[in-house]
Design a protein around this motif. Structure first.
Motif, PDB file in Angstrom:
ATOM      1  N   ILE A  94     -11.298 -59.667   7.153  1.00 49.38           N
ATOM      2  CA  ILE A  94     -10.366 -58.558   6.973  1.00 49.38           C
ATOM      3  C   ILE A  94      -9.170 -58.786   7.879  1.00 49.38           C
ATOM      4  CG2 ILE A  94      -9.992 -56.081   7.161  1.00 49.38           C
ATOM      5  CD1 ILE A  94     -12.947 -55.669   6.753  1.00 49.38           C
ATOM      6  N   ILE A  95      -8.000 -58.790   7.337  1.00 45.59           N
ATOM      7  CA  ILE A  95      -6.791 -58.952   8.134  1.00 45.59           C
ATOM      8  C   ILE A  95      -5.995 -57.657   8.057  1.00 45.59           C
ATOM      9  CG2 ILE A  95      -4.623 -60.223   8.423  1.00 45.59           C
ATOM     10  CD1 ILE A  95      -5.954 -62.611   7.170  1.00 45.59           C
TER      11      ILE A  95
ATOM     12  N   GLN B 218      -1.765 -65.826  14.232  1.00 46.55           N
ATOM     13  CA  GLN B 218      -0.406 -66.100  13.780  1.00 46.55           C
ATOM     14  C   GLN B 218       0.473 -66.696  14.875  1.00 46.55           C
ATOM     15  OE1 GLN B 218       0.396 -65.915  10.651  1.00 46.55           O
ATOM     16  NE2 GLN B 218       2.518 -66.606  10.957  1.00 46.55           N
ATOM     17  N   ASP B 219       0.362 -66.177  16.102  1.00 46.84           N
ATOM     18  CA  ASP B 219       1.180 -66.699  17.202  1.00 46.84           C
ATOM     19  C   ASP B 219       0.871 -68.169  17.475  1.00 46.84           C
ATOM     20  OD1 ASP B 219       2.501 -64.327  17.562  1.00 46.84           O
ATOM     21  OD2 ASP B 219       1.193 -63.615  19.173  1.00 46.84           O
ATOM     22  N   GLU B 220      -0.431 -68.489  17.496  1.00 46.84           N
ATOM     23  CA  GLU B 220      -0.822 -69.871  17.732  1.00 46.84           C
ATOM     24  C   GLU B 220      -0.357 -70.764  16.584  1.00 46.84           C
ATOM     25  OE1 GLU B 220      -4.773 -72.614  18.745  1.00 46.84           O
ATOM     26  OE2 GLU B 220      -5.005 -70.497  18.211  1.00 46.84           O
TER      27      GLU B 220
ATOM     28  N   GLN C  91      -7.767 -68.726  10.118  1.00 45.88           N
ATOM     29  CA  GLN C  91      -7.060 -67.716   9.337  1.00 45.88           C
ATOM     30  C   GLN C  91      -7.770 -67.446   8.015  1.00 45.88           C
ATOM     31  OE1 GLN C  91      -3.054 -69.387   9.169  1.00 45.88           O
ATOM     32  NE2 GLN C  91      -2.299 -67.765  10.534  1.00 45.88           N
ATOM     33  N   ARG C  92      -8.247 -68.503   7.390  1.00 47.83           N
ATOM     34  CA  ARG C  92      -8.937 -68.335   6.101  1.00 47.83           C
ATOM     35  C   ARG C  92     -10.298 -67.655   6.266  1.00 47.83           C
ATOM     36  NH1 ARG C  92      -6.709 -73.568   4.939  1.00 47.83           N
ATOM     37  NH2 ARG C  92      -8.624 -74.552   5.730  1.00 47.83           N
TER      38      ARG C  92
ATOM     39  N   LYS D 181      -7.507 -76.346  12.613  1.00 49.17           N
ATOM     40  CA  LYS D 181      -8.467 -75.321  13.059  1.00 49.17           C
ATOM     41  C   LYS D 181      -7.890 -73.917  12.915  1.00 49.17           C
ATOM     42  CE  LYS D 181     -10.894 -78.289  16.364  1.00 49.17           C
ATOM     43  NZ  LYS D 181     -11.210 -78.537  17.802  1.00 49.17           N
ATOM     44  N   VAL D 182      -6.612 -73.771  13.247  1.00 47.11           N
ATOM     45  CA  VAL D 182      -5.967 -72.462  13.116  1.00 47.11           C
ATOM     46  C   VAL D 182      -5.960 -72.002  11.669  1.00 47.11           C
ATOM     47  CG1 VAL D 182      -3.770 -71.206  13.338  1.00 47.11           C
ATOM     48  CG2 VAL D 182      -4.539 -72.696  15.177  1.00 47.11           C
ATOM     49  N   LYS D 183      -5.638 -72.917  10.756  1.00 43.28           N
ATOM     50  CA  LYS D 183      -5.633 -72.564   9.337  1.00 43.28           C
ATOM     51  C   LYS D 183      -7.027 -72.173   8.860  1.00 43.28           C
ATOM     52  CE  LYS D 183      -2.714 -72.824   6.785  1.00 43.28           C
ATOM     53  NZ  LYS D 183      -1.752 -71.758   6.330  1.00 43.28           N
TER      54      LYS D 183
END
Length: 257
Positions: free
Chosen positions: A166-167, A174-176, A161-162, A156-158
């Protein structure tokens, strides 16, 4: 001056040990006389040597408990099984049990005969396999479940991130991601060290023989098939120790096991 033979010392020590047991003297001689066959007597003599060596080497043995009725029953039960085995490993196990029961008598005396029968009926290979599976316990199973949950979180985190359009700088996920990854690696590294115990080559056995021994341990309620229902896992491939199996190991092992 006559040189004292080590065997004479061992024999003398053994007689002193057995002389303290409640049914000593003639009664003990009668018990031993039952095993006057050459092979059985040899096995009994070997066990006496092992006991005597440990009684003289260990200073913290509680000799007072040797006079109790429970130890009397245990000693006789052990002797009757000692003469039926040619396994040095089993003799050492029986020795460990006697010394352990002297220092810390078990409260569940009704289980002792069951444990002694298991030692007698299990092969050395089966005992080694069982002892090697002691870390595949309830906590291991819980870690496996935790690992499944962590892998779901990782996925789920990945995905999150995708999905960020806008990052700017560091991702808010990132921390998780780092925390979950670290936890997954820690469990995988720990479990990887244990995987060798699930390999027939570790015991110098064929795969068929290894499965046969695990099936025998399973039939006696000492291990269970944790991999049942799991995709890609064969029957008797992922075994875990049962509570009964853990209690049996605790009974037969000494402080150095």
């Amino acid at each position: 001056m006559k040189k004292i033979d080590n065997k004479e010392i061992v024999t003398s020590t053994a007689k002193s040990i057995f002389g303290v047991i409640p049914f000593g003297g003639a009664a003990l001689d009668e018990l031993f006389f039952e095993y006057n066959g050459r092979i059985k007597q040899k096995r009994l003599n070997r066990f006496v040597e092992i006991l005597a060596d440990n009684f003289t080497a260990e200073k913290d043995i509680n000799i007072d408990n040797i006079k109790t009725e429970d130890f009397n029953d245990l000693f006789e039960a052990v002797i009757r099984r000692v003469v039926q085995t040619k396994s040095e490993l089993k003799l050492l196990r029986f020795k460990d049990i006697l010394i352990k029961e002297l220092n810390n008598p078990t409260q569940e005396t009704e289980l002792i005969d069951i444990y002694l029968d298991l030692i007698s009926s299990l092969s050395e290979e089966e005992l080694i396999i069982l002892l090697s599976h002691k870390d595949f316990d309830k906590s291991y199973d819980e870690e496996r479940k935790q690992l499944d949950n962590l892998n779901e979180r990782y996925t789920k985190v990945k995905e999150n991130q995708r999905s960020e359009s806008i990052i700017i700088g560091r991702s808010k996920y990132q921390d998780e991601y780092e925390t979950v990854t670290k936890q997954i690696n820690q469990i995988n590294e720990k479990h990887k060290k244990l995987e060798k115990y699930r390999n027939a080559n570790y015991y110098n056995l064929t795969e068929q023989k290894f499965i046969f021994y695990k099936q025998r341990l399973f039939s006696k309620g000492l291990i269970l098939d944790w991999g049942i229902g799991r995709i890609g896992v064969d029957p008797f491939e992922m075994m875990s120790i049962t509570q009964f199996g853990a209690e049996f190991i605790d009974f037969i092992k000494n402080s150095d096991t």
